[in-house]
Enzyme design. Structure first.
Site, PDB file in Angstrom:
ATOM      1  N   LYS A   1     -14.902  -8.493  -0.084  1.00  0.00           N
ATOM      2  CA  LYS A   1     -14.947  -9.008   1.301  1.00  0.00           C
ATOM      3  C   LYS A   1     -16.362  -8.745   1.810  1.00  0.00           C
ATOM      4  O   LYS A   1     -16.930  -7.689   1.528  1.00  0.00           O
ATOM      5  CB  LYS A   1     -13.905  -8.298   2.170  1.00  0.00           C
ATOM      6  CG  LYS A   1     -13.771  -8.871   3.585  1.00  0.00           C
ATOM      7  CD  LYS A   1     -12.644  -8.191   4.349  1.00  0.00           C
ATOM      8  CE  LYS A   1     -12.489  -8.741   5.773  1.00  0.00           C
ATOM      9  NZ  LYS A   1     -11.395  -8.044   6.501  1.00  0.00           N
TER      10      LYS A   1
ATOM     11  N   HIS B   1     -11.807 -14.198   2.514  1.00  0.00           N
ATOM     12  CA  HIS B   1     -13.014 -13.380   2.330  1.00  0.00           C
ATOM     13  C   HIS B   1     -14.177 -14.191   1.772  1.00  0.00           C
ATOM     14  O   HIS B   1     -15.303 -14.097   2.268  1.00  0.00           O
ATOM     15  CB  HIS B   1     -12.698 -12.183   1.435  1.00  0.00           C
ATOM     16  CG  HIS B   1     -11.633 -11.301   2.005  1.00  0.00           C
ATOM     17  ND1 HIS B   1     -11.105 -10.235   1.328  1.00  0.00           N
ATOM     18  CD2 HIS B   1     -10.971 -11.358   3.185  1.00  0.00           C
ATOM     19  CE1 HIS B   1     -10.189  -9.653   2.078  1.00  0.00           C
ATOM     20  NE2 HIS B   1     -10.074 -10.327   3.209  1.00  0.00           N
TER      21      HIS B   1
ATOM     22  N   ASP C   1     -11.714 -12.110   9.934  1.00  0.00           N
ATOM     23  CA  ASP C   1     -10.747 -12.308   8.848  1.00  0.00           C
ATOM     24  C   ASP C   1      -9.403 -12.702   9.454  1.00  0.00           C
ATOM     25  O   ASP C   1      -8.660 -11.870   9.947  1.00  0.00           O
ATOM     26  CB  ASP C   1     -10.634 -10.979   8.081  1.00  0.00           C
ATOM     27  CG  ASP C   1      -9.760 -11.112   6.851  1.00  0.00           C
ATOM     28  OD1 ASP C   1      -9.485 -10.070   6.232  1.00  0.00           O
ATOM     29  OD2 ASP C   1      -9.374 -12.248   6.513  1.00  0.00           O
TER      30      ASP C   1
ATOM     31  N   GLU D   1      -9.770 -13.353  -2.415  1.00  0.00           N
ATOM     32  CA  GLU D   1      -8.990 -13.782  -1.255  1.00  0.00           C
ATOM     33  C   GLU D   1      -9.651 -14.963  -0.581  1.00  0.00           C
ATOM     34  O   GLU D   1     -10.868 -14.953  -0.331  1.00  0.00           O
ATOM     35  CB  GLU D   1      -8.819 -12.649  -0.242  1.00  0.00           C
ATOM     36  CG  GLU D   1      -8.060 -13.105   1.002  1.00  0.00           C
ATOM     37  CD  GLU D   1      -7.742 -12.038   2.010  1.00  0.00           C
ATOM     38  OE1 GLU D   1      -7.217 -10.985   1.619  1.00  0.00           O
ATOM     39  OE2 GLU D   1      -8.051 -12.250   3.197  1.00  0.00           O
TER      40      GLU D   1
ATOM     41  N   ASP E   1      -5.203 -13.426  -3.579  1.00  0.00           N
ATOM     42  CA  ASP E   1      -4.717 -13.314  -2.196  1.00  0.00           C
ATOM     43  C   ASP E   1      -4.878 -14.662  -1.509  1.00  0.00           C
ATOM     44  O   ASP E   1      -5.995 -15.102  -1.226  1.00  0.00           O
ATOM     45  CB  ASP E   1      -5.527 -12.253  -1.427  1.00  0.00           C
ATOM     46  CG  ASP E   1      -4.971 -10.854  -1.621  1.00  0.00           C
ATOM     47  OD1 ASP E   1      -5.537  -9.907  -1.040  1.00  0.00           O
ATOM     48  OD2 ASP E   1      -3.982 -10.720  -2.364  1.00  0.00           O
TER      49      ASP E   1
ATOM     50  N   ASP F   1      -1.597 -12.924   1.215  1.00  0.00           N
ATOM     51  CA  ASP F   1      -2.077 -11.808   2.034  1.00  0.00           C
ATOM     52  C   ASP F   1      -2.417 -12.392   3.402  1.00  0.00           C
ATOM     53  O   ASP F   1      -3.579 -12.701   3.687  1.00  0.00           O
ATOM     54  CB  ASP F   1      -3.304 -11.164   1.405  1.00  0.00           C
ATOM     55  CG  ASP F   1      -3.709  -9.926   2.198  1.00  0.00           C
ATOM     56  OD1 ASP F   1      -4.783  -9.374   1.922  1.00  0.00           O
ATOM     57  OD2 ASP F   1      -2.957  -9.528   3.108  1.00  0.00           O
TER      58      ASP F   1
ATOM     59  N   ASP G   1       2.416   1.905   3.380  1.00  0.00           N
ATOM     60  CA  ASP G   1       3.369   0.913   3.923  1.00  0.00           C
ATOM     61  C   ASP G   1       4.808   1.375   3.679  1.00  0.00           C
ATOM     62  O   ASP G   1       5.712   1.023   4.431  1.00  0.00           O
ATOM     63  CB  ASP G   1       3.199  -0.443   3.210  1.00  0.00           C
ATOM     64  CG  ASP G   1       1.822  -1.047   3.388  1.00  0.00           C
ATOM     65  OD1 ASP G   1       1.162  -0.726   4.397  1.00  0.00           O
ATOM     66  OD2 ASP G   1       1.389  -1.804   2.504  1.00  0.00           O
TER      67      ASP G   1
ATOM     68  N   ASP H   1      -6.685 -14.356   8.041  1.00  0.00           N
ATOM     69  CA  ASP H   1      -5.457 -14.181   7.235  1.00  0.00           C
ATOM     70  C   ASP H   1      -4.336 -15.101   7.719  1.00  0.00           C
ATOM     71  O   ASP H   1      -3.199 -14.677   7.894  1.00  0.00           O
ATOM     72  CB  ASP H   1      -4.983 -12.716   7.270  1.00  0.00           C
ATOM     73  CG  ASP H   1      -5.953 -11.770   6.579  1.00  0.00           C
ATOM     74  OD1 ASP H   1      -5.884 -10.562   6.855  1.00  0.00           O
ATOM     75  OD2 ASP H   1      -6.764 -12.251   5.770  1.00  0.00           O
TER      76      ASP H   1
ATOM     77  N   MET I   1       2.538  -5.797  -7.729  1.00  0.00           N
ATOM     78  CA  MET I   1       1.241  -5.207  -7.401  1.00  0.00           C
ATOM     79  C   MET I   1       1.397  -4.064  -6.418  1.00  0.00           C
ATOM     80  O   MET I   1       2.241  -4.122  -5.513  1.00  0.00           O
ATOM     81  CB  MET I   1       0.328  -6.309  -6.824  1.00  0.00           C
ATOM     82  CG  MET I   1      -1.065  -5.873  -6.429  1.00  0.00           C
ATOM     83  SD  MET I   1      -1.203  -5.232  -4.730  1.00  0.00           S
ATOM     84  CE  MET I   1      -1.436  -6.735  -3.816  1.00  0.00           C
TER      85      MET I   1
ATOM     86  N   GLU J   1     -10.956  -6.463  -5.115  1.00  0.00           N
ATOM     87  CA  GLU J   1     -10.966  -7.474  -4.041  1.00  0.00           C
ATOM     88  C   GLU J   1     -12.229  -7.338  -3.200  1.00  0.00           C
ATOM     89  O   GLU J   1     -12.496  -6.274  -2.641  1.00  0.00           O
ATOM     90  CB  GLU J   1      -9.740  -7.310  -3.150  1.00  0.00           C
ATOM     91  CG  GLU J   1      -9.704  -8.311  -2.001  1.00  0.00           C
ATOM     92  CD  GLU J   1      -8.420  -8.279  -1.224  1.00  0.00           C
ATOM     93  OE1 GLU J   1      -7.431  -7.700  -1.717  1.00  0.00           O
ATOM     94  OE2 GLU J   1      -8.392  -8.823  -0.111  1.00  0.00           O
TER      95      GLU J   1
ATOM     96  N   HIS K   1       0.888  -1.162   0.000  1.00  0.00           N
ATOM     97  CA  HIS K   1       0.000   0.000   0.000  1.00  0.00           C
ATOM     98  C   HIS K   1       0.926   1.212   0.000  1.00  0.00           C
ATOM     99  O   HIS K   1       2.045   1.147   0.522  1.00  0.00           O
ATOM    100  CB  HIS K   1      -0.838   0.082   1.279  1.00  0.00           C
ATOM    101  CG  HIS K   1      -1.717  -1.081   1.541  1.00  0.00           C
ATOM    102  ND1 HIS K   1      -1.282  -2.234   2.162  1.00  0.00           N
ATOM    103  CD2 HIS K   1      -3.023  -1.273   1.277  1.00  0.00           C
ATOM    104  CE1 HIS K   1      -2.297  -3.078   2.288  1.00  0.00           C
ATOM    105  NE2 HIS K   1      -3.349  -2.529   1.749  1.00  0.00           N
TER     106      HIS K   1
HETATM  107  C1  DIG Z   1      -7.062  -7.086   2.778  1.00  0.00           C
HETATM  108  O1  DIG Z   1      -7.409  -8.386   2.434  1.00  0.00           O
HETATM  109  C2  DIG Z   1      -6.577  -6.335   1.581  1.00  0.00           C
HETATM  110  C3  DIG Z   1      -5.503  -5.344   1.948  1.00  0.00           C
HETATM  111  O2  DIG Z   1      -4.560  -6.048   2.700  1.00  0.00           O
HETATM  112  C4  DIG Z   1      -4.936  -4.977   0.623  1.00  0.00           C
HETATM  113  O3  DIG Z   1      -5.489  -3.771   0.228  1.00  0.00           O
HETATM  114  C5  DIG Z   1      -5.382  -6.067  -0.328  1.00  0.00           C
HETATM  115  C6  DIG Z   1      -4.257  -6.478  -1.219  1.00  0.00           C
HETATM  116  O4  DIG Z   1      -3.883  -7.777  -1.053  1.00  0.00           O
HETATM  117  N1  DIG Z   1      -5.949  -7.104   0.552  1.00  0.00           N
HETATM  118 MN    MN Z   2      -8.171 -10.808   4.629  1.00  0.00          MN
HETATM  119 MN    MN Z   3      -6.465  -9.313   0.724  1.00  0.00          MN
END
Ligand code: DIG
Ligand code: MN
Ligand code: MN
Length: 390
Positions: free
Chosen positions: A184, A221, A256, A218, A246, A292, A58, A258, A89, A182, A55
């Site tokens: 969610k 998600h 979530d 992802e 992801d 991710d 970051d 992760d 990315m 993406e 990002h």
């Molecule tokens: C969350 O699942 C999102 C953020 O971490 C980011 O913007 C995106 C990119 O992988 N996934």
């Molecule tokens: Mn996530």
């Molecule tokens: Mn993600």
């Protein structure tokens, strides 16, 4: 070292925010010191990663001056060159700053929407400068709790306006960026708009430049939404829209998480890798394999790099298992075994001749209904390959 250790050729990538996660959660403060982006690059290269994603915030702390930004970017570029990592990315943090408390592109206040566009433009310039060709949009705050605050149709229209706007702007800048949306279902908002990959795939079809926009599904998600991640990815691949992915792990009915790839539902992870690697003979995914995910809060720095290696090793082990499964003679026979294959051409394409032939067919429904499909044997073989017993 063994054949499951990652190499740059494996296309594995991590976000700065993943292995750089200091272990804060809603109920506790960080447990690990923050690593600098340059330190992360060096350690990811040591683990065999191919690339690193980010990002805007970051890498360049919000409020940095132009000179500070340039110095940070120059140092990061040197680290990338020194360690042979790439940046496939980039994305924008449109969720941490308080201004986004009611969303970014979908917020009711036009000043918020303007700030979100401006921040994204700067993030795109940064991503392109670092070589990114994919730009992810995760609308972490694009949602609501008090649903009367705006017509959901207005939210969708605002999201469309923002993406069409950014597609035109990046075109005018000569940026070769493909957008990956993406989805969610919720968190951090009570409900998020465009909550699943399926919603995103329809939404893309309503954009002014749909050819430049795909998805970044992802694992966690779609799982949070109670859906098959494998089917979501398959639909995206079938539509030619799997621009990024992801990878992580998740247990249904939880926040979530992760988690480290493959650490929860190994069966689904196996089927996902089998799909992405095309071991059953279908098209393969050729994009970055992005994790991710982040290490457990229990871990020290050493544990973080065990986490990173584990993500990549599990993917490679599952790929080897999937190749063995789809090379297994008995598996191939069980999948191929269809007594009425000769009907395929008739069903493939409508025309008047086929319609007449279909109507005239003498189909024995009772006999067809009685036939066992031997999926128990097929699934047991999959489990035995997964367990290394075959
Ligand atoms: C969350 O699942 C999102 C953020 O971490 C980011 O913007 C995106 C990119 O992988 N996934
Ligand atoms: Mn996530
Ligand atoms: Mn993600």
């Amino acid at each position: 070292m063994d054949s499951f250790d990652a190499t740059a050729a494996d296309r594995f990538t991590f976000g700065l925010w993943t292995v750089g996660n200091p272990g804060r959660d809603p109920f506790g403060e960080p447990v690990r010191a923050r690593l600098s982006p340059v330190e992360i690059v060096a350690k990811l290269a040591e683990c065999g990663a191919h690339g690193v994603n980010l990002h805007d915030d970051d890498l360049v702390p919000p409020g940095s001056s132009a000179a500070q930004r340039d110095a940070i970017v120059a140092g990061f570029k040197r680290a990338l060159a020194d360690h042979g990592l790439v940046v496939p990315m980039a994305t924008t943090n449109l969720f941490s700053h308080p201004i986004f408390k009611d969303g970014a592109f979908t917020a009711n206040d036009p000043a918020v929407r303007a700030f979100a566009l401006q921040k994204t433009m700067r993030a795109m310039e940064l991503g392109v400068e670092l070589g990114a060709r994919i730009f992810v949009f995760w609308g972490g705050r694009e949602g609501c709790e008090a649903d009367a605050c705006r017509d959901p149709r207005t939210a969708i229209a605002r999201m469309r306006d923002a993406l069409d706007w950014l597609c035109e702007w990046t075109h005018d800048q000569g940026f070769e960026l493909r957008f990956a949306l993406e989805a969610k279902p919720n968190e951090p908002r009570g409900d998020l708009y465009l909550p699943t990959t399926g919603h995103m795939l329809h939404f893309i079809s309503t954009l002014a430049h749909p050819e430049r926009v795909g998805v970044n599904p992802e694992v966690a998600h779609e799982t949070m939404a109670g859906l098959s991640f494998v089917h979501a990815v398959a639909q995206a691949m079938e539509a030619g829209k799997l621009f990024h992915i992801d990878l992580n792990a998740q247990r249904i009915g939880r926040f979530d998480q992760d988690l480290r790839f493959g650490s929860e539902d190994l069966r689904q992870a196996f089927l996902l890798v089998r799909l992405l690697e095309g071991t059953a003979g279908g098209p393969k995914y050729h994009g970055p394999l992005h994790f991710d995910a982040h290490a457990y809060r229990t871990e020290d720095d050493g544990g973080v790099w065990e986490f990173a290696r584990g993500c990549m090793r599990t993917y490679k082990i599952l790929a080897a298992r999937a190749r063995a499964f789809d090379a297994d003679r008995e598996v191939k026979e069980l999948i191929a075994e269809q007594p009425s294959r000769e009907l395929d051409p008739l069903l493939g394409r409508y025309n008047k001749q086929n319609a007449a032939r279909l109507r005239a067919l003498d189909l024995d429904a009772a006999a067809t209904a009685r036939r066992g499909l031997r999926y128990e044997r097929l699934d047991q073989l999959m489990i035995e390959h997964l367990l290394g017993a075959r």
